[in-house]
Design a protein around this motif. Sequence first.
Motif, short mmCIF file in Angstrom:
data_model
loop_
_atom_site.label_atom_id
_atom_site.label_comp_id
_atom_site.label_asym_id
_atom_site.label_seq_id
_atom_site.Cartn_x
_atom_site.Cartn_y
_atom_site.Cartn_z
N GLY A 141 0.79 -1.22 0.00
CA GLY A 141 0.00 0.00 0.00
C GLY A 141 0.83 1.27 0.00
N PHE A 142 2.12 1.17 -0.40
CA PHE A 142 2.98 2.34 -0.48
C PHE A 142 2.78 3.02 -1.84
CE2 PHE A 142 5.95 -0.41 2.29
CZ PHE A 142 5.20 -0.12 3.42
N THR A 143 1.63 3.66 -1.98
CA THR A 143 1.21 4.18 -3.28
C THR A 143 2.18 5.19 -3.85
OG1 THR A 143 -1.08 3.87 -2.58
CG2 THR A 143 -0.72 5.20 -4.55
N GLY A 144 2.68 6.09 -2.99
CA GLY A 144 3.60 7.11 -3.47
C GLY A 144 4.87 6.52 -4.06
N GLU A 145 5.47 5.58 -3.35
CA GLU A 145 6.69 4.95 -3.85
C GLU A 145 6.41 4.08 -5.07
OE1 GLU A 145 7.57 3.70 0.28
OE2 GLU A 145 9.65 4.19 -0.24
N GLN A 146 5.24 3.42 -5.07
CA GLN A 146 4.86 2.61 -6.22
C GLN A 146 4.82 3.46 -7.49
OE1 GLN A 146 0.93 0.86 -5.98
NE2 GLN A 146 0.81 0.70 -8.21
N ARG A 147 4.12 4.58 -7.41
CA ARG A 147 3.98 5.45 -8.58
C ARG A 147 5.31 6.06 -9.01
NH1 ARG A 147 -1.66 8.48 -6.68
NH2 ARG A 147 -3.04 6.71 -7.18
N ALA A 148 6.15 6.38 -8.01
CA ALA A 148 7.46 6.96 -8.35
C ALA A 148 8.32 5.95 -9.11
CB ALA A 148 8.17 7.40 -7.07
N TYR A 149 8.32 4.70 -8.65
CA TYR A 149 9.10 3.67 -9.35
C TYR A 149 8.49 3.32 -10.70
CZ TYR A 149 12.01 2.73 -5.23
OH TYR A 149 12.91 2.83 -4.19
N GLU A 150 7.15 3.30 -10.78
CA GLU A 150 6.50 3.02 -12.07
C GLU A 150 6.90 4.07 -13.11
OE1 GLU A 150 2.35 0.73 -10.85
OE2 GLU A 150 2.38 2.92 -10.96
N LYS A 151 6.94 5.32 -12.68
CA LYS A 151 7.32 6.40 -13.58
C LYS A 151 8.80 6.30 -13.95
CE LYS A 151 7.36 11.45 -14.01
NZ LYS A 151 7.04 12.74 -13.33
N GLU A 152 9.64 6.01 -12.98
CA GLU A 152 11.08 5.95 -13.21
C GLU A 152 11.46 4.80 -14.14
OE1 GLU A 152 15.28 5.65 -10.65
OE2 GLU A 152 13.34 5.66 -9.62
#
Length: 477
Positions: free
Chosen positions: A232-243
Amino acid sequence: MVLGRTIDIMQRTSVLIVLMFFLFGCASYHDRITDYYTKVGAGDYVEAEKALDKNSLIQKDRNKLLFLMEKGRLAHLKGAYEESNTYFNEADLLIEDAVTKVGDVAVGLFLNSMSQSYKGEEFEIFMIHYYKSLNYLYLGLSQEALVEARRITLQNYSQGDKYKDKSTRYSKDAFSLILQGMIYESTGNYNDAFISYRNAVEVYKTSKGTYYGVSMPEQLKHDVIRLAAYNGFTGEQRAYEKEFGIKANADKSKEGRELVLFWENGMAPIKEEENVIFTLVEGEKGSLFFTNALGIMIPIDLGISGSTSFNGVHSLNIAYPKYIVQPTPYFSAFVKDSKGDTKQLQLVEDIDALAVMTLKERAGKELGKILTRMAVKKSAEYALKAAAKSNGQNGDANAVLEGIGFGVQLFNMLSEKADTRNWQSIPAKISYVRLPLQSGENTIDVVMERPSGQRTTHSITLDGKKGIQFYNFATMR
């Protein structure tokens, strides 16, 4: 006259000793244990163990750690996982209890580092954790494997504390962090698994994507995103998905069936001795340092030299170790599952690169010790010769000083030796892949390709149980 003849006999005998030294004393560690490595490389583990047990060099107290690591590796290759961990646990205790002994330090300062107790390279110590973890998992001891995973963090902290500039030093082991994450994941510690994967990602990012010959594995990118989503670490998930340009795989759950497969290819590089010539020069304010044709500048190690006078010392020919990388039998591999789907194995640890690059990193410190030690021994030799010349009126005393001076020169020649020891049965490279399994029997084919284009298949049959299973195998020749 009798004393003079005695000195002459001593000198002639010394020449014979020197000749014997060049015939027998120059052999490297690998040369003297090559029978074992030949047999273990050929997969003849029974004969390899016999060769190891009867080898007098590795039986010496100063080589006990090497003996334990080789025995542990050999037992693991034979599938004797409990026995393997018995040796590795003893090796662990030897490393943890290694107290710097005055005698051992003195041997290193005034003789050579080859005569000291072997303490192990940092990457060799990480490999102990790797094999111990797998041994515990294969024995069904998941909690013990979990303890070993936690010890990986402590080892990384210990290693990191040694260096101020962690961006250019082997301050962490990315592979060990990936392994740690998978062990945590297999035991249901999903938060810790994410942290381990994230730490591994940071190691690669700090080194601009490539760490000691290994680019960030694509599998690691998927794992860190998947575990971020699961926790549920949405912020880190989205950051890595973008990176990384990757979306989280929502189909992957903790109830799935999966295989983590490690392929250990080749054998670690061999250490040999090379001679390097340095010149002692004076810098600003009377400081002394060594330099060579490549422009390397090494200051005198004041902890060794003390108040020694280096008058007369101009150049030194020292023995220094170098790694010789052995060709790996295969250069790539892919897996094919029961449905015919294929997936490439990804490089996750390059022992060849680690060995060569970490030796280069500490070259300044190591060379400083060796050069200063040699300079101190040379100063003693020159001082005795100078005393003999200035004492020309007393023939017997002069002869004694000349004899002692020649003896010191001979000692300096024979005692200077590079440390060519290392744990050579560990793999040159480790690659891995994660595969989904079906319920019931699964057949996995690992197809490996030689430089010649010839292919060899290693087949695995296993039951697709729930959760993560681990499997490793080695190809040495």
